[in-house]
Design a protein around this motif. Structure first.
Motif, PDB file in Angstrom:
ATOM      1  N   LEU A  41       0.875  -1.165   0.000  1.00  0.00           N
ATOM      2  CA  LEU A  41       0.000   0.000   0.000  1.00  0.00           C
ATOM      3  C   LEU A  41       0.911   1.213   0.000  1.00  0.00           C
ATOM      4  O   LEU A  41       1.449   1.599   1.034  1.00  0.00           O
ATOM      5  CB  LEU A  41      -0.897  -0.033   1.248  1.00  0.00           C
ATOM      6  N   GLY A  42       1.138   1.795  -1.197  1.00  0.00           N
ATOM      7  CA  GLY A  42       2.201   2.769  -1.360  1.00  0.00           C
ATOM      8  C   GLY A  42       1.774   4.217  -1.261  1.00  0.00           C
ATOM      9  O   GLY A  42       0.689   4.605  -1.685  1.00  0.00           O
ATOM     10  N   GLY A  43       2.685   5.025  -0.694  1.00  0.00           N
ATOM     11  CA  GLY A  43       2.562   6.481  -0.683  1.00  0.00           C
ATOM     12  C   GLY A  43       3.965   7.054  -0.807  1.00  0.00           C
ATOM     13  O   GLY A  43       4.951   6.322  -0.676  1.00  0.00           O
ATOM     14  N   SER A  49       2.408  13.564   5.056  1.00  0.00           N
ATOM     15  CA  SER A  49       0.950  13.404   5.027  1.00  0.00           C
ATOM     16  C   SER A  49       0.558  12.127   4.279  1.00  0.00           C
ATOM     17  O   SER A  49      -0.463  11.503   4.582  1.00  0.00           O
ATOM     18  CB  SER A  49       0.265  14.654   4.479  1.00  0.00           C
ATOM     19  N   SER A  50       1.391  11.684   3.320  1.00  0.00           N
ATOM     20  CA  SER A  50       1.108  10.414   2.646  1.00  0.00           C
ATOM     21  C   SER A  50       1.214   9.262   3.639  1.00  0.00           C
ATOM     22  O   SER A  50       0.387   8.347   3.645  1.00  0.00           O
ATOM     23  CB  SER A  50       2.094  10.182   1.496  1.00  0.00           C
ATOM     24  N   SER A  51       2.258   9.295   4.467  1.00  0.00           N
ATOM     25  CA  SER A  51       2.419   8.212   5.441  1.00  0.00           C
ATOM     26  C   SER A  51       1.246   8.190   6.418  1.00  0.00           C
ATOM     27  O   SER A  51       0.748   7.120   6.777  1.00  0.00           O
ATOM     28  CB  SER A  51       3.750   8.355   6.182  1.00  0.00           C
ATOM     29  N   LYS A  52       0.800   9.370   6.828  1.00  0.00           N
ATOM     30  CA  LYS A  52      -0.372   9.417   7.732  1.00  0.00           C
ATOM     31  C   LYS A  52      -1.581   8.765   7.079  1.00  0.00           C
ATOM     32  O   LYS A  52      -2.345   8.045   7.721  1.00  0.00           O
ATOM     33  CB  LYS A  52      -0.704  10.873   8.099  1.00  0.00           C
ATOM     34  N   LYS A  53      -1.747   9.059   5.775  1.00  0.00           N
ATOM     35  CA  LYS A  53      -2.889   8.464   5.059  1.00  0.00           C
ATOM     36  C   LYS A  53      -2.787   6.937   5.019  1.00  0.00           C
ATOM     37  O   LYS A  53      -3.802   6.244   5.050  1.00  0.00           O
ATOM     38  CB  LYS A  53      -2.946   8.981   3.619  1.00  0.00           C
ATOM     39  N   ILE A  54      -1.563   6.429   4.898  1.00  0.00           N
ATOM     40  CA  ILE A  54      -1.387   4.966   4.867  1.00  0.00           C
ATOM     41  C   ILE A  54      -1.894   4.355   6.180  1.00  0.00           C
ATOM     42  O   ILE A  54      -2.632   3.363   6.179  1.00  0.00           O
ATOM     43  CB  ILE A  54       0.095   4.582   4.633  1.00  0.00           C
ATOM     44  N   TYR A  55      -1.519   4.959   7.277  1.00  0.00           N
ATOM     45  CA  TYR A  55      -1.972   4.427   8.575  1.00  0.00           C
ATOM     46  C   TYR A  55      -3.493   4.449   8.676  1.00  0.00           C
ATOM     47  O   TYR A  55      -4.109   3.515   9.169  1.00  0.00           O
ATOM     48  CB  TYR A  55      -1.352   5.225   9.732  1.00  0.00           C
ATOM     49  N   GLU A  56      -4.082   5.551   8.195  1.00  0.00           N
ATOM     50  CA  GLU A  56      -5.555   5.646   8.253  1.00  0.00           C
ATOM     51  C   GLU A  56      -6.218   4.572   7.395  1.00  0.00           C
ATOM     52  O   GLU A  56      -7.149   3.913   7.824  1.00  0.00           O
ATOM     53  CB  GLU A  56      -6.029   7.017   7.758  1.00  0.00           C
ATOM     54  N   ALA A  57      -5.702   4.408   6.157  1.00  0.00           N
ATOM     55  CA  ALA A  57      -6.329   3.440   5.241  1.00  0.00           C
ATOM     56  C   ALA A  57      -6.231   2.017   5.776  1.00  0.00           C
ATOM     57  O   ALA A  57      -7.139   1.208   5.610  1.00  0.00           O
ATOM     58  CB  ALA A  57      -5.668   3.526   3.860  1.00  0.00           C
ATOM     59  N   LYS A  58      -5.130   1.710   6.435  1.00  0.00           N
ATOM     60  CA  LYS A  58      -4.937   0.355   6.977  1.00  0.00           C
ATOM     61  C   LYS A  58      -5.609   0.155   8.315  1.00  0.00           C
ATOM     62  O   LYS A  58      -5.795  -0.980   8.755  1.00  0.00           O
ATOM     63  CB  LYS A  58      -3.434   0.101   7.202  1.00  0.00           C
ATOM     64  N   ARG A  60      -3.994   1.141  10.960  1.00  0.00           N
ATOM     65  CA  ARG A  60      -2.798   0.637  11.618  1.00  0.00           C
ATOM     66  C   ARG A  60      -2.245   1.680  12.579  1.00  0.00           C
ATOM     67  O   ARG A  60      -2.224   2.858  12.263  1.00  0.00           O
ATOM     68  CB  ARG A  60      -1.770   0.334  10.530  1.00  0.00           C
ATOM     69  N   PRO A  61      -1.746   1.230  13.744  1.00  0.00           N
ATOM     70  CA  PRO A  61      -1.171   2.197  14.694  1.00  0.00           C
ATOM     71  C   PRO A  61       0.034   2.891  14.064  1.00  0.00           C
ATOM     72  O   PRO A  61       0.801   2.267  13.344  1.00  0.00           O
ATOM     73  CB  PRO A  61      -0.720   1.317  15.878  1.00  0.00           C
ATOM     74  N   SER A  62       0.184   4.203  14.325  1.00  0.00           N
ATOM     75  CA  SER A  62       1.185   4.976  13.594  1.00  0.00           C
ATOM     76  C   SER A  62       2.589   4.833  14.167  1.00  0.00           C
ATOM     77  O   SER A  62       3.521   5.474  13.699  1.00  0.00           O
ATOM     78  CB  SER A  62       0.783   6.440  13.532  1.00  0.00           C
ATOM     79  N   ASP A  63       2.786   3.982  15.199  1.00  0.00           N
ATOM     80  CA  ASP A  63       4.165   3.729  15.632  1.00  0.00           C
ATOM     81  C   ASP A  63       4.711   2.451  14.980  1.00  0.00           C
ATOM     82  O   ASP A  63       5.725   1.913  15.379  1.00  0.00           O
ATOM     83  CB  ASP A  63       4.269   3.631  17.159  1.00  0.00           C
ATOM     84  N   ASN A  64       3.995   1.961  13.969  1.00  0.00           N
ATOM     85  CA  ASN A  64       4.424   0.762  13.252  1.00  0.00           C
ATOM     86  C   ASN A  64       5.080   1.213  11.945  1.00  0.00           C
ATOM     87  O   ASN A  64       4.388   1.631  11.023  1.00  0.00           O
ATOM     88  CB  ASN A  64       3.183  -0.102  12.982  1.00  0.00           C
ATOM     89  N   PRO A  65       6.427   1.170  11.859  1.00  0.00           N
ATOM     90  CA  PRO A  65       7.112   1.817  10.725  1.00  0.00           C
ATOM     91  C   PRO A  65       6.842   1.170   9.368  1.00  0.00           C
ATOM     92  O   PRO A  65       6.476   0.001   9.285  1.00  0.00           O
ATOM     93  CB  PRO A  65       8.592   1.678  11.093  1.00  0.00           C
ATOM     94  N   SER A 111       9.641  11.362  10.190  1.00  0.00           N
ATOM     95  CA  SER A 111       9.426  10.381  11.263  1.00  0.00           C
ATOM     96  C   SER A 111       8.059   9.717  11.129  1.00  0.00           C
ATOM     97  O   SER A 111       7.846   8.619  11.635  1.00  0.00           O
ATOM     98  CB  SER A 111       9.584  11.031  12.631  1.00  0.00           C
ATOM     99  N   GLU A 112       7.124  10.345  10.395  1.00  0.00           N
ATOM    100  CA  GLU A 112       5.818   9.712  10.125  1.00  0.00           C
ATOM    101  C   GLU A 112       5.998   8.402   9.362  1.00  0.00           C
ATOM    102  O   GLU A 112       5.214   7.475   9.510  1.00  0.00           O
ATOM    103  CB  GLU A 112       4.916  10.646   9.311  1.00  0.00           C
TER     104      GLU A 112
END
Ligand code: AMP
Ligand code: MG
Length: 350
Positions: A41-43, A49-58, A60-65, A111-112
């Motif tokens: 699931l790429g960004g 802000s792309s990485s934040k969107k990935i966490y939302e779509a999944k 998934r907790p945002s401390d999971n790199p 860091s996101e």
């Protein structure tokens, strides 16, 4: 959100689709894409802000790199620092391919993307569609597996559609993934090389290049709540179907007898499935679903079927899943690591 869905033939890539996907990424959107391991699931890895969107779509907790995917060796040292010599040797041998290496990160990586860590995980996939897509996107794609958090990773475009339709901008479907299990992860950021996740590149294959290799204890054992795992895949419930998974280990005849007894006891009450090798599949006629994983002599077929079988169990509303052990020579560690997680460490020795 309306999700654009496109099929791409890996043998004759339609570059207009790849360009379309690249444009979505450059504008800050999300695209699910094929790799040789599982769908990602790429960004844009360099856009927080792309990485934040990935966490939302999944979900998934945002401390999971997230793993940063590149498609050109020259791009490695723009995002990673203190790259040890051994990393180039590993790259020579296994890149492009199913190996992720962890380094100290450079400041361009937000860091996101790294879940707040000062390290970055980097992979150079071999799938031709992945490579073309990464290049068209600017060179750095942050991507976890393209499943809803907690579900088995997607190994086909259809799996991705089940989880991500309406949640992301675009899905690029190139059919089933060759390997079907996530990449091997090796941490090279702290001196001694440490394997954080087994995969198609086995511990033996890594040792041939790095010599000494430690394995994070969390790969096969449950860790206490105070241990901070290095690979968050170890911390969160992962690779899991909805039904309860029990791994049954022991002599072949004992395993078959035990599972048959359980099927008989549950018959008509609970929906059951068995993950079995081809030879044993005929033994489990009382199961509602028999997942024939293929022959033990063909371990790559077992690996590539695992997630599809676990998803099928969900589709069939299976409540109890019994699995034989698949401790095969090269891929056994990777297969059993995923199975043990799917089972929440629920193993019975008979
Ligand atoms: P997935 O793509 O779902 O297989 O998830 C990517 C996995 O890579 C994460 O769950 C972590 O286990 C691992 N990972 C990514 N970046 C790092 C990092 N900087 N340090 C340790 N593990 C990482
Ligand atoms: Mg995943």
């Amino acid at each position: 959100m309306n999700t654009i869905y496109r099929c791409v033939d890996a043998d004759s890539i339609d570059m207009s689709v790849v360009e379309e996907a690249g444009t979505v990424i450059r504008r800050g959107g999300l695209v699910a894409f094929p790799t040789e391991t599982v769908y990602g699931l790429g960004g844009d890895a360099l856009n927080p802000s792309s990485s934040k969107k990935i966490y939302e779509a999944k979900g998934r907790p945002s401390d999971n790199p997230l793993i940063v995917h590149i498609a050109d060796m020259d791009d490695l040292d723009r995002i990673a620092a203190d790259i040890p010599e051994v990393a180039y040797k590993l790259a020579d041998r296994y890149w492009p391919g199913p190996l992720t290496m962890i380094f100290k990160k450079r400041s361009v990586v937000p860091s996101e993307t790294t879940g707040g860590l000062d390290t970055v995980a980097v992979r150079f996939p071999s799938h031709p569609v992945a490579q073309a897509f990464i290049k068209a996107s600017g060179g750095y794609i942050a991507a976890p597996s393209a499943n809803i958090s907690g579900r088995p990773s997607p190994t086909s475009g259809e799996h991705v559609r089940q989880d991500m339709d309406g949640r992301i901008d675009m899905i690029v479907d190139s059919g089933p993934c060759d390997i079907g299990l996530e990449s091997t992860i090796i941490d090279l950021s702290h001196g001694a090389a440490m394997m954080l996740r087994p995969g198609f590149v086995s511990a033996e294959m890594l040792r041939e290049v790095v010599g000494e290799l430690e394995t994070d204890p969390a790969v096969f054992h449950e860790t206490g709540p105070d241990v901070r795992p290095k690979a968050p895949g170890m911390k969160y419930r992962h690779y899991a179907p909805k039904g309860k998974v029990t791994i049954v280990s022991g002599q072949r005849d004992d395993v078959i007898r035990y599972i048959r007894d359980r099927l008989a006891a549950n018959s008509g009450k609970i929906r059951t499935a068995v993950l079995s090798d081809s030879d044993d599949a005929v033994q489990y006629t009382q199961a509602d679903l028999v997942g024939d994983m293929g022959s033990r002599d063909d371990e790559s077929s077992i690996a590539s079927k695992l997630y599809d079988m676990l998803r099928r169990c969900d589709d069939e509303n299976i409540e109890e899943i019994y699995s034989e052990e698949f401790d095969t020579p090269q891929l056994g560690q990777a297969i059993m690591n995923r199975l043990i997680k799917a089972a929440g460490h629920n193993t019975i020795k008979v």
